[in-house]
Write an enzyme that holds these catalytic residues in place. Structure first.
Site, short mmCIF file in Angstrom:
data_model
loop_
_atom_site.label_atom_id
_atom_site.label_comp_id
_atom_site.label_asym_id
_atom_site.label_seq_id
_atom_site.Cartn_x
_atom_site.Cartn_y
_atom_site.Cartn_z
N ASP A 19 2.99 12.66 -4.24
CA ASP A 19 3.22 11.55 -3.87
C ASP A 19 4.58 11.27 -4.48
OD1 ASP A 19 2.98 8.61 -3.27
OD2 ASP A 19 2.50 8.34 -5.27
N ALA A 21 6.33 7.57 -5.57
CA ALA A 21 6.26 6.42 -6.63
C ALA A 21 5.25 6.73 -7.67
CB ALA A 21 6.33 4.94 -5.90
N ALA A 52 -1.13 -7.05 -6.67
CA ALA A 52 -0.14 -6.19 -5.87
C ALA A 52 -0.39 -4.78 -6.07
CB ALA A 52 1.47 -6.52 -6.24
N MET A 56 -2.45 -0.11 -3.94
CA MET A 56 -1.30 0.80 -4.17
C MET A 56 -1.65 2.08 -3.66
SD MET A 56 2.03 0.48 -4.64
CE MET A 56 2.11 -0.65 -5.89
N LYS A 60 2.15 0.23 4.05
CA LYS A 60 2.59 -0.87 3.18
C LYS A 60 2.12 -2.28 4.09
CE LYS A 60 3.86 1.53 -0.02
NZ LYS A 60 2.84 1.71 -0.89
N HIS A 63 -1.32 -2.68 2.90
CA HIS A 63 -1.49 -2.71 1.67
C HIS A 63 -1.45 -4.50 1.63
CE1 HIS A 63 0.11 -2.13 -2.74
NE2 HIS A 63 -0.20 -3.54 -2.51
N ARG A 167 -2.70 6.33 4.37
CA ARG A 167 -4.02 6.51 3.38
C ARG A 167 -4.92 5.39 3.67
NH1 ARG A 167 0.56 7.42 -1.14
NH2 ARG A 167 1.23 9.55 -0.75
N ASP A 193 -1.10 8.77 -8.05
CA ASP A 193 -1.28 8.23 -8.99
C ASP A 193 -2.15 6.87 -8.89
OD1 ASP A 193 0.90 5.62 -8.83
OD2 ASP A 193 1.17 7.26 -7.53
#
Length: 276
Positions: A19, A21, A52, A56, A60, A63, A167, A193
């Site tokens: 990944d 970020a 928020a 993650m 987006k 998200h 994802r 992460d």
């Protein structure tokens, strides 16, 4: 007489998909979190950093849609706008998010310590390196270019807008595997992460490794990390590690510098005929 045969892969790790970020750049996933919060604020709605962070790793727009379904966010939106949030609102929020992200992502996407060295060790062992992200293509390109300037260049990079679904669907993993001609899935490690990253690896049938300290689950910048007292540091790191294990991680490490040890352990598992 009929027989069934079970074929077992006994080779070594061939591919690692990292990944961006929180895993290889942007300590604590600051860029996307700040952009999500700012996008909602543009519409008069204050959302928490915690809200928020929960989805993650997803594409987006998905998200933002997931955030909008949280009770606290839905209630805040209704107080301000007098109605429930709709699909058109999600589209507008996404556009606002994208603008905020593009304005800040380059400054936030500093390469994390150890990434270049770990990538070099993997390549010395014949392992290919892929990269995936929930970012859209324009944002992903900025990250890829900045990482390249700092010495980290994956063999193939893919983003959520390159595939039919982001994802936790495994399509980005499969796109990297196809591009780099690597199979079976047992020969692949997915590193991220977030719980969504872990779910993606499981859905793709590959090994899942979580990064706790530098990522979204710990959720702090380097400056904030340095300011934590030891008790709070230990508590937060413990919770971050637990969240990744609960999501199905096969291994959890604090930073990418520990990753070569995990590759060696997975190679041992594969030699014994074990699968993810």
């Amino acid at each position: 007489m009929e027989y069934r045969y079970k074929r077992v892969y006994g080779g070594r790790v061939q591919l690692v998909v990292f990944d961006w970020a929180g895993t290889t750049v942007d300590f604590g996933c600051q860029a996307p979190v700040e952009a999500f919060v700012a996008g909602f604020r543009d519409k008069g709605v204050e959302v928490s950093v915690a809200a928020a962070r929960i989805p993650m790793g997803m594409e987006k727009r998905d998200h933002i849609k997931a955030m909008a379904e949280f009770d606290e966010v839905a209630a805040a939106w209704k107080r301000v706008h007098g109605r429930a949030i709709g699909d058109r609102d999600i589209d507008i929020l996404y556009d606002d998010f994208a603008g905020h992200l593009l304005n800040s992502i380059e400054a936030k996407s500093t390469l994390l310590n150890g990434v270049v060295e770990v990538a070099a060790l993997l390549r010395e062992d014949g392992v290919k390196i892929g990269a995936s992200t929930g970012y859209f293509s324009d944002a992903a390109e900025i990250v890829v270019n900045k990482a390249g300037e700092s010495g980290y260049k994956p063999d193939f990079a893919v983003c959520a807008s390159d595939v039919e679904g982001g994802r936790p669907a495994p399509w980005m993993l499969y796109r990297v595997m196809e591009a780099l001609q690597v199979y079976p899935p047992e020969a692949v490690i997915n590193v991220g992460d977030t719980p969504v990253d872990m779910a993606t690896g499981l859905n793709g049938g590959v090994w899942s490794v979580g990064i706790a300290l530098t990522g979204n689950q710990m959720g702090v910048s380097e400056q904030e990390l340095a300011a934590l007292d030891p008790v709070e540091y230990k508590r937060r790191l413990g919770e971050a590690r637990k969240s990744l294990y609960r999501a199905g991680a096969h291994y959890v490490i604090d930073t990418i510098t520990e990753f070569p040890r995990v590759v060696a352990q997975i190679n041992d598992c594969l030699a014994r005929g074990e699968r993810p």
